[in-house]
Design a protein around this motif. Sequence first.
Motif, PDB file in Angstrom:
ATOM      1  N   UNK A  79       7.565   1.650 -35.596  1.00 28.53           N
ATOM      2  CA  UNK A  79       7.646   1.148 -36.955  1.00 28.53           C
ATOM      3  C   UNK A  79       6.285   0.659 -37.438  1.00 28.53           C
ATOM      4  N   UNK A  80       5.310   0.602 -36.543  1.00 30.31           N
ATOM      5  CA  UNK A  80       3.956   0.180 -36.874  1.00 30.31           C
ATOM      6  C   UNK A  80       3.128   1.374 -37.324  1.00 30.31           C
ATOM      7  N   UNK A  81       2.170   1.129 -38.210  1.00 33.93           N
ATOM      8  CA  UNK A  81       1.248   2.181 -38.630  1.00 33.93           C
ATOM      9  C   UNK A  81       0.236   2.452 -37.529  1.00 33.93           C
ATOM     10  N   UNK A  86       3.491 -15.153 -37.662  1.00 35.92           N
ATOM     11  CA  UNK A  86       2.615 -14.075 -37.217  1.00 35.92           C
ATOM     12  C   UNK A  86       2.535 -13.983 -35.691  1.00 35.92           C
ATOM     13  N   UNK A  87       2.515 -15.115 -35.003  1.00 36.16           N
ATOM     14  CA  UNK A  87       2.422 -15.084 -33.545  1.00 36.16           C
ATOM     15  C   UNK A  87       3.625 -14.377 -32.933  1.00 36.16           C
ATOM     16  N   UNK A 137      -5.421  -5.201 -34.366  1.00 40.43           N
ATOM     17  CA  UNK A 137      -4.150  -5.556 -34.993  1.00 40.43           C
ATOM     18  C   UNK A 137      -4.320  -5.623 -36.506  1.00 40.43           C
ATOM     19  N   UNK A 138      -3.507  -4.872 -37.240  1.00 43.81           N
ATOM     20  CA  UNK A 138      -3.552  -4.894 -38.699  1.00 43.81           C
ATOM     21  C   UNK A 138      -2.407  -5.748 -39.227  1.00 43.81           C
ATOM     22  N   UNK A 175       3.170 -13.190 -43.371  1.00 45.72           N
ATOM     23  CA  UNK A 175       2.240 -12.347 -42.633  1.00 45.72           C
ATOM     24  C   UNK A 175       2.912 -11.772 -41.386  1.00 45.72           C
ATOM     25  N   UNK A 176       2.807 -10.465 -41.230  1.00 48.23           N
ATOM     26  CA  UNK A 176       3.391  -9.773 -40.086  1.00 48.23           C
ATOM     27  C   UNK A 176       2.419  -8.691 -39.621  1.00 48.23           C
ATOM     28  N   UNK A 177       2.616  -8.220 -38.399  1.00 50.36           N
ATOM     29  CA  UNK A 177       1.812  -7.117 -37.887  1.00 50.36           C
ATOM     30  C   UNK A 177       2.319  -5.821 -38.502  1.00 50.36           C
ATOM     31  N   UNK A 178       1.416  -5.063 -39.136  1.00 50.01           N
ATOM     32  CA  UNK A 178       1.793  -3.816 -39.809  1.00 50.01           C
ATOM     33  C   UNK A 178       1.313  -2.576 -39.069  1.00 50.01           C
TER      34      UNK A 178
END
Length: 392
Positions: free
Chosen positions: A81-83, A121-122, A204-205, A214-217
């Motif tokens: 699900x991540x880019x 975010x963590x 990490x983007x 804010x989330x990891x994309x």
Amino acid sequence: MTSPAGRGPLALAALASAAVPGLDPVSVEPVAGGTGARYDVALVQDAEHRRWVIRCPRSAAASAQLEQSSALTALLARRLLLSVPVVKGWVALPEGGRAAVHHYLAGRPVELELLGPGPGLTASLGRAVASVHNLDVAIYDEAGAATYDTEVYRSRRLADLDRAAATGRVPTGLLARWESQLEDVGRWRYKPTATVGRLTGEQVLVGEDEQGELVVRGLLGWEDARVADPADDLAEVVGRLEPDALDTFMEAYAHTRVDRPDRHLLERARLSYEMTLVRQMMAAVAAGDLDRAEEHAAAMRRLEQQTGSPDEADDTSAGAPATSGAAPAGASPAAGLADLDDDQQLDNLVDEPVHVDVTDVDEVGQTQPMEAGPTGEEPDGSVEPGSGPVRG
């Protein structure tokens, strides 16, 4: 193959134009990396306002890594699900090998030292790393990524340490402690896992979700991806996060993992983080940079003083080569936004952008002479120059 010493931004823009049909460069921004960068990297914007990243290998080894990682990310794009960066075009290089072009991936890097505890975010980072470790290793086999079983991997680490010890630069107390941990077979009973290879904050983007959190994309830097010890991907996290933030990360990570994390995972991750100094020192020795090698040796001596005697090898709270910093109390979800040129960790740095007009580029290698800034390496070349890392 040996590439020219640092291709200029105009040459990179021309290569990008040749790699992707319809890519008409309008501007280019070189991305600077540290000494020993494996790639020349640039951000290119075309006449349709699309943004692209071109990565041009500087050696045969870097070229092979680029080919392999591109095969892997093409498979991962359909399963995560991540880019991830997916190559849209290739162009052959005169000295051999190929340069690759992929779409620019939006997002900002994260400053691990300033991640705080609690949901946010963590925890998102913990879930993101776990999602990679949950991947079927057959995907990596299909892409031709390396696979290491536990005993081979442990033996490789011991061999690396033996070579470093032969230089006389590794402090005896630290050497004894590391050898003790590596020779304890019980610590190395883990299931070989799909990994990024060694995950840093620059890979990490981060972006906002639908609720503005804010989330990891996305994740960059898949050149060292392999089936190996999951602890490698946790090394920087364990070394840089404060204990409360690490607890948050590990709780989210463990809840997301399909397989329960093994009991020695954090111990091996901290060992991997500490032994970064060994790898850096040996790289400097191989390059003939003895001053740099001595700097790393001095860092190892400081680490030995911080972490105590070999008898303390089982203390997983032992210090690490870098100092962690906790997020300020009461910080907002976006706390810690800063300019990348203020973040001087590791070699994956992005300097102030040098914007170069390339409307005069008409074909590969045919450009008007022009002064431009340095080129270099960025983790998969997708972090926007001038954008700051996320902390908080």
